[in-house]
Design an enzyme around this catalytic site. Structure first.
Site, short mmCIF file in Angstrom:
data_model
loop_
_atom_site.label_atom_id
_atom_site.label_comp_id
_atom_site.label_asym_id
_atom_site.label_seq_id
_atom_site.Cartn_x
_atom_site.Cartn_y
_atom_site.Cartn_z
CG HIS D 198 -1.61 0.92 1.16
ND1 HIS D 198 -2.73 0.99 0.76
CD2 HIS D 198 -2.01 2.17 2.06
CE1 HIS D 198 -3.68 2.50 0.56
NE2 HIS D 198 -2.78 2.96 1.07
N GLY D 207 -7.32 4.16 1.06
CA GLY D 207 -8.42 3.90 -0.08
C GLY D 207 -7.21 4.66 -1.21
CG LEU D 233 -9.40 -1.23 1.27
CD1 LEU D 233 -8.55 -1.82 -0.07
CD2 LEU D 233 -10.43 0.16 0.61
CG ASP D 234 -5.70 -0.10 2.25
OD1 ASP D 234 -5.54 -0.77 1.51
OD2 ASP D 234 -6.14 0.58 1.49
CB ALA D 235 -7.94 -2.88 7.73
#
Lengths: 290, 290, 290, 290
Positions: D198, D207, D233-235
């Protein structure tokens, strides 16, 4: 005033001269008179040597004349202040000859940056004393020139190197882990234009096998140094350096591996500065307007 | 030209204005006319907002007049270019009120820098909502003013804070781990003059207990952020940030300890830039001429 | 199994021995037999010298006997594997003599860590060849002992130093910018117990005025090195190192200032490891179980 | 005892289990009984969850039986301590499917590491929703599979992705700037096996367009995060992070460029740890025995 500056064509003016009154005033007055638009400006007055350095980016299309006229008109100012100076057109890509041996990490990183447009330069050819990297270079459509070294007599090799560099009309030569010591006369031919990546945090571990030396000394960080080549081994002006932490877990083999990542990053950063005329050499030191 | 610049008295000129032609020319021409010696110069043209920023250091004794005359003479240039500007005398130390709670790491570091001359500023007083750090502050000969907080009604506390800051004629207020949220009206009274050290890498972990939040999220680096305080919590312009690596070995307690070292280093770097007029605020961002 | 380990009293076992089969098995079997609870464990097998290192933290109250009995019971295992070993009680604070000259940055940082409990140690006294730091040390309630140096005959000074260290029953001696070269016999008296902070990224710039040397060479990062003192100047085992970026803007004076921040951080990290028995010396290198 | 360990074939044992007495004793006693040679050992007892983690490298040829027998013999120990465990043969290369979009920086870096042997893994295929990188991948002799995305109905794309991953018998899937959000069911199929890079220092700027967000916020460092993909998401659990300093000079475009270098370095370090079975997932956090 809304002017598109990020993608516009630019000239780059770099100046070194004895520090005195009115240098910036003279340069900027000259530019303002012709409505030259300065998109980036750096100045530095070295208090220890009383030398002044500057680097300006000017939007080419803001000026009512071309580069040659610009140079002509700037000449009197340069003379008045006893400047060492140049003005380059940023849209003219520098021609960079890459010299490699067997290791691919720096070459591979630079070729990625070249083909992706991450860095803006031309590669007229890659010179090597080994055939190992031919196929990879040629996939890029770049000529790969094999110049073997006879250990008993290296002179023919270096003569061939010199000829190829001349034929390539190189603006810069990058020793991307080339692993041979250039002869003095070759170094002298291209002052501040031959860029080496040394695999240690200079001046630590000058010479051969720096990671081995680092492992023996038990250092806790290993580094790499990007510098201009001079005739004195590993002693030229330093452009960029960085380090990476190591621990007792890391063997000499690990250090070599970790070091490669530092080397390629440091070489790329150093070369980018060189390509963008951000490095001004002064004695054995550099002013880097990054 | 050999001029002693390192220890000479200096003025600092900072400017923000709409970008256009001739700004630097006008400023430097003005200085050159009076034989003003520029010892350090930074400029930046922000292409996204078309705003121009500059910071010059000028040797005070190179000019034939004093600061007030300098300001008067500069005024027309400032007006012509619609500048937000100031000229300060670097030899006049800024008056910095420190506000603390119980934690001593930032205070201790700043007091070392103050008493050793590492950083150049005055401390008219230290304000605190706890008595813990009184003795240490008073050993330095600095007034320690205890202003307790009534959790049921914080208004008297903040009124007292406001009065003390006013009485101290503070140029800057440093929240050196003060641990209370300032009321909006106090923030608005001192725009770009209240400096906070937040114990996270903002905008991560806004609000309370950031190391606890960081531990829960399992991040591999923790950080700290030095920023100007605005009425929106932890959202003001960032001056400086840094991070430190953590591993699974580090508990929340360890992160608090490691974080303290990052906090004090980041606060000191941020405050130094502020004291030297190196930080220009533009909207919610900063230009830091370091 | 819920055992409170973070604040419990601990023993620290450190071991170096020739690598072979069954070392960890023997140690852990012994501990498990007595229901000794291991709260932290590190091992390292050096493939280059075939030496094994380990450091275990064991909850003191998980064992049915005290430290002396533990040592007695461990003795046969140590003999079987030819171990160099020790077991310390982490709740017994190490006695650290600080030696300083005129510079306060390292001293100030260490005293903050001492008085705040950030680091856990005792300071029986501070020795100095100058009076400058007396008042600050004495505010902390720590004896400050002034031992002047006669440049014509340093022997009396070092005899006094030796006596004070002996009288203080020092577990460690920290040269917090002491600026004198210790005589060989003093170095030999306290192997791996005298800790120096050197103001360069060793082995670069050995000897005097390293920042001056760094400025001359034009390096782009300056560093500091925390190492054990041996009779060979600046050549002892390295415990910790770090660097900080510098640019052409930074004069030698700036480097000295920036370097102080690196020095105090590196010394604190190195000393912390030493205090927690995390540093195992092997030849001229260290294994640091951080 | 001189045993060649650096290039020998190894098994890797990883264990997570509730912390208690005798875990290491049982494992090492078992290994010592069969004269199993431990070349690298890491343990970690998490005091907050009272969970124990270990990772051992064992020389394969030091044991008198093969991997299957080893697993069988280890089974009773694993059951006794309620372990989550695995033993892998380090000489069996993991099969890694790379998923890309148009950006080449991560792919190019990983392919260099693959072809040079810098990292040891197999690439059964590269999947992409664009044709841009086909030629470069195919030069390496690696199948490039184009799977277009219909923005109106992404389901066919992800079904094809799922089939290709299954057909490739992937041990890991690397999203090397793939730029599509995987559907929940695909995430759930490969827990702790899908690795994403990311382009922000998570949890900052979750995001889309993180560099744009970073530029708006005015941060002074930008980062990248390598993490396992989960359905949120992204976690997912973070494996590795790093940052790079930026200044006011850096536009959003610059941040994208600088960020790419951080991204490729962080992804390579995270993937290396995954390939070497150094990452143990525990809840939403990781223990990384690097």
């Amino acid at each position: 005033m809304a002017i598109e500056t990020q993608n516009a064509r630019k000239y780059r003016l770099t100046v070194s001269c004895p520090d005195t009154y009115g240098i910036v005033a003279a340069v900027t007055q000259f530019l303002a008179t012709h409505r030259g638009w300065i998109s980036e400006a750096h100045q530095f007055a070295d208090p220890e040597t009383c030398t002044f350095f500057m680097r300006y980016e000017i939007l080419a299309d803001s000026l009512p004349f071309d580069l040659d006229v610009l140079k002509n008109k700037f000449e009197p100012i340069a003379e008045a202040f006893n400047m060492t100076w140049q003005i380059t057109d940023a849209s003219v890509k520098k021609r960079v000859v890459l010299m490699v041996s067997k290791e691919a990490h720096c070459l591979s990183d630079l070729l990625y940056r070249w083909r992706s447009g991450d860095m803006d330069f031309e590669i007229p050819c890659v010179l090597s004393n080994h055939e190992d990297l031919r196929s990879y270079v040629e996939w890029h459509g770049i000529p790969f020139i094999y110049l073997p070294v006879d250990q008993a007599d290296k002179e023919p090799h270096f003569r061939a190197v010199r000829e190829q560099i001349a034929a390539a009309q190189a603006d810069a030569i990058v020793l991307a882990r080339y692993m041979q010591i250039l002869p003095e006369e070759l170094c002298d031919l291209y002052p501040s234009r031959i860029i080496n990546i040394h695999h240690s945090f200079l001046p630590s571990f000058i010479g051969a096998r720096p990671y081995h030396q680092a492992a023996v000394r038990g250092v806790k960080q290993i580094g790499a140094t990007c510098h201009y080549v001079t005739s004195e081994l590993d002693a030229g002006p330093i452009i960029e350096q960085d380090v990476h932490r190591v621990t007792h877990h890391n063997t000499t083999t690990d250090m070599v591996r970790i070091g490669k990542d530092v080397e390629k990053a440091v070489l790329a950063r150093g070369l980018r500065c060189h390509l963008e005329d951000r490095v001004l050499v002064h004695g054995n030191k550099t002013v880097v307007f990054a």
